[in-house]
Design an enzyme around this catalytic site. Structure first.
Site, PDB file in Angstrom:
ATOM      1  N   ASP A  92       0.872  -1.170   0.000  1.00  0.00           N
ATOM      2  CA  ASP A  92       0.000   0.000   0.000  1.00  0.00           C
ATOM      3  C   ASP A  92       0.918   1.231   0.000  1.00  0.00           C
ATOM      4  OD1 ASP A  92      -1.916   1.880   0.540  1.00  0.00           O
ATOM      5  OD2 ASP A  92      -2.949   0.643   2.017  1.00  0.00           O
ATOM      6  N   SER A  93       0.508   2.301  -0.687  1.00  0.00           N
ATOM      7  CA  SER A  93       1.415   3.428  -0.939  1.00  0.00           C
ATOM      8  C   SER A  93       1.765   4.262   0.283  1.00  0.00           C
ATOM      9  CB  SER A  93       0.771   4.364  -1.950  1.00  0.00           C
ATOM     10  OG  SER A  93      -0.372   4.969  -1.371  1.00  0.00           O
ATOM     11  N   GLY A  94       0.986   4.153   1.353  1.00  0.00           N
ATOM     12  CA  GLY A  94       1.229   4.992   2.524  1.00  0.00           C
ATOM     13  C   GLY A  94       0.234   6.128   2.653  1.00  0.00           C
ATOM     14  N   ASP A 174      -2.015   8.509  -2.910  1.00  0.00           N
ATOM     15  CA  ASP A 174      -3.283   9.235  -3.032  1.00  0.00           C
ATOM     16  C   ASP A 174      -3.616   9.938  -1.731  1.00  0.00           C
ATOM     17  OD1 ASP A 174      -3.652   6.844  -1.601  1.00  0.00           O
ATOM     18  OD2 ASP A 174      -5.773   6.747  -2.113  1.00  0.00           O
ATOM     19  N   GLN A 217     -10.599   7.960  -6.248  1.00  0.00           N
ATOM     20  CA  GLN A 217     -11.105   8.614  -5.037  1.00  0.00           C
ATOM     21  C   GLN A 217     -12.458   9.256  -5.359  1.00  0.00           C
ATOM     22  OE1 GLN A 217     -10.124   8.648  -1.927  1.00  0.00           O
ATOM     23  NE2 GLN A 217      -8.151   7.594  -2.069  1.00  0.00           N
ATOM     24  N   GLY A 244     -10.318   5.321  -0.640  1.00  0.00           N
ATOM     25  CA  GLY A 244     -10.941   6.470  -0.005  1.00  0.00           C
ATOM     26  C   GLY A 244     -12.150   6.119   0.823  1.00  0.00           C
ATOM     27  N   ASP A 293      -8.392  -6.325   0.422  1.00  0.00           N
ATOM     28  CA  ASP A 293      -7.548  -6.570   1.588  1.00  0.00           C
ATOM     29  C   ASP A 293      -8.232  -5.926   2.769  1.00  0.00           C
ATOM     30  OD1 ASP A 293      -6.054  -3.850   2.599  1.00  0.00           O
ATOM     31  OD2 ASP A 293      -6.589  -3.736   0.484  1.00  0.00           O
ATOM     32  N   CYS A 340     -15.107 -27.293  10.211  1.00  0.00           N
ATOM     33  CA  CYS A 340     -13.963 -26.549   9.654  1.00  0.00           C
ATOM     34  C   CYS A 340     -12.735 -27.459   9.609  1.00  0.00           C
ATOM     35  CB  CYS A 340     -13.680 -25.321  10.514  1.00  0.00           C
ATOM     36  SG  CYS A 340     -12.219 -24.394   9.990  1.00  0.00           S
ATOM     37  N   CYS A 342      -9.557 -26.456   9.379  1.00  0.00           N
ATOM     38  CA  CYS A 342      -8.304 -25.777   9.735  1.00  0.00           C
ATOM     39  C   CYS A 342      -7.588 -26.510  10.868  1.00  0.00           C
ATOM     40  CB  CYS A 342      -8.568 -24.309  10.112  1.00  0.00           C
ATOM     41  SG  CYS A 342      -9.029 -24.034  11.823  1.00  0.00           S
ATOM     42  N   CYS A 345      -9.338 -26.027  14.361  1.00  0.00           N
ATOM     43  CA  CYS A 345     -10.585 -26.775  14.577  1.00  0.00           C
ATOM     44  C   CYS A 345     -10.348 -28.287  14.561  1.00  0.00           C
ATOM     45  CB  CYS A 345     -11.623 -26.384  13.538  1.00  0.00           C
ATOM     46  SG  CYS A 345     -12.188 -24.686  13.755  1.00  0.00           S
ATOM     47  N   HIS A 371      -7.591 -19.981  12.194  1.00  0.00           N
ATOM     48  CA  HIS A 371      -8.989 -20.311  11.875  1.00  0.00           C
ATOM     49  C   HIS A 371      -9.633 -19.231  10.998  1.00  0.00           C
ATOM     50  CE1 HIS A 371     -13.147 -21.427  12.037  1.00  0.00           C
ATOM     51  NE2 HIS A 371     -13.407 -20.211  12.454  1.00  0.00           N
TER      52      HIS A 371
HETATM   53 ZN   LIG Z   1     -11.249 -23.664  11.917  1.00  0.00          ZN
END
Ligand SMILES: [Zn+2]
Length: 403
Positions: A92-94, A174, A217, A244, A293, A340, A342, A345, A371
């Site tokens: 990310d540009s900051g 930006d 933006q 934005g 993200d 799940c 993972c 779990c 998880h």
């Molecule tokens: Zn899980």
């Protein structure tokens, strides 16, 4: 020769699946990109990320510029090499951090603020902002949140820093406005963002190694969003981001996407910055966003808020999550989210995870993060599959979501 290429594999309504090819491998889209702000997805190591099949990570130029510094990271082979991650990376540009650690911190507002300013607060907002940062035609001065030292970002040095950090996908510098800003200020900020985007394009010399995304933006104003979309799309970048303020509610956010996306070219990948709640993953994917993200899944995990699927009681109202610290789980032998697959779990009960949180054991955060990311990546795979099968609306129905 562009370092980043995109091709669409399926279309269903406005949704699409595709592949973003990067120098560090492909990203199947739509994809959720976990945030690795300071070159770590908090509490996880890169082996965890590989096991979870994280599609990429998104680090932050602002934080890495302040510490350990882009020169050091460049010397050690770039942010991916530095953190031992061999998959795709974004930085990310900051711009957003200059905003969020200054203005946002003081006002407690983020990208989608649940507030209704009934007047133009531009005057008051800019007065407060001056204390932590100020913006001029050429860039932004800001004070380090670490030691109070003074710094300046310009489009040129943001790109230079991101080129030194060496991520596969980088973003234009930006000015990120808040929902507290009125239209006049938002329009001025948008014009600055446009001028800066052109300068970022000029400064971007690493074209065979990194792909630059321009950022749209315009706040929650239809005419500004459309004008910004047209301007940013006309620039020769391999990708486009929507950034934005996304308004004051989810309805505003969807409206902003509905104004913006029809203006975007089909063939460039589209990134929605900072969005990642379960409902949003459906809403954004259905509208043709390719990557997003957000800190939510990992931050929530560290606070003990862990995801559950609809069959285990997850609803839009409880944000598909339970608070694992709650006393009612003290003797619960089920996993966090029954079914799940993972690591957490498969191996641990709610009672154990709750005990770790209540005892402030570090392992609590790590197991919860494993998880939550597994949950989101699995959901994204289901969303991609559903787009391919043209059944995204059925999947959304199962989750009681109207995207
Ligand atoms: Zn899980």
């Amino acid at each position: 020769m562009s370092a980043v290429k995109f091709h669409i594999t399926t279309r269903s309504g406005n949704a699409r699946t595709g592949v973003i090819a990067t120098p560090h491998g492909p990203i199947k889209t739509p994809a959720f990109i976990p945030v690795s702000t300071k070159a770590t997805v908090k509490t996880l190591d890169v082996h965890d990320l590989q096991k979870l099949k994280a599609p990429a990570v998104l680090a932050n130029a602002y934080h890495l510029y302040l510490r350990p510094g882009p020169e050091l990271i460049a010397k050690l082979g770039g942010v991916g090499e530095f953190m031992g991650w061999n998959g795709p990376t974004f930085t990310d540009s900051g711009g957003f951090q200059v905003f969020s650690l200054g203005f946002g911190l003081e006002h407690g507002v983020g990208k989608v603020a649940n507030i209704f300013p009934d007047e133009d607060l531009q005057g008051r907002a800019s007065q407060t902002r001056k204390r932590l940062f100020n913006i001029d035609k050429d860039g932004a001065n800001f004070v380090s949140h670490l030691d109070g030292s003074k710094h300046r970002f310009t489009p040129e040095n943001s790109i230079e820093i991101q080129q030194m950090l060496g991520a596969d996908i980088i973003f234009a510098f930006d000015e990120c406005t808040s929902p507290l800003h009125g239209k006049k200020y938002t329009a001025e900020a948008m014009e600055r963002t446009h001028a800066w985007a052109k300068r970022c394009l000029q400064a971007w010399t690493n074209r065979d190694k990194q792909g630059l995304y321009g950022i749209i933006q315009g706040g929650a104003y239809k005419d500004l969003r459309i004008a910004s979309s047209e301007f940013i799309c006309a620039l020769d970048t391999p990708g486009i981001a929507i950034g934005g303020s996304l308004g004051k509610s989810k309805k505003d956010m969807y409206e902003i996407m509905d104004w913006t996306i029809p203006v975007l070219p089909e063939d460039k990948p589209r990134h929605l910055l900072g969005i990642g709640e379960v409902e949003d993953l459906f809403g954004a994917s259905a509208r043709g966003i390719d990557t997003f993200d957000c800190v939510s899944p990992t931050r929530n995990a560290r606070n003990g808020s862990v995801y559950i699927r609809p069959e285990n009681g997850g609803t839009a109202k409880n944000k598909y999550s339970i608070n694992i610290r709650a006393g009612k789980y003290s003797q619960n032998t089920e996993p966090i989210d029954p079914g799940c697959k993972c690591f957490t779990c498969q191996n641990h009960s709610r009672a154990y995870i709750r005990h770790l949180f209540v005892s402030e054991e570090l392992l609590a955060m790590r197991l919860a993060t494993i998880h939550n990311l597994h949950f989101i990546f699995t959901l994204m795979a289901e969303i991609r599959h559903a787009i391919q099968q043209e059944t995204l609306h059925n999947l959304a129905d199962n989750w009681q979501i109207n995207p």
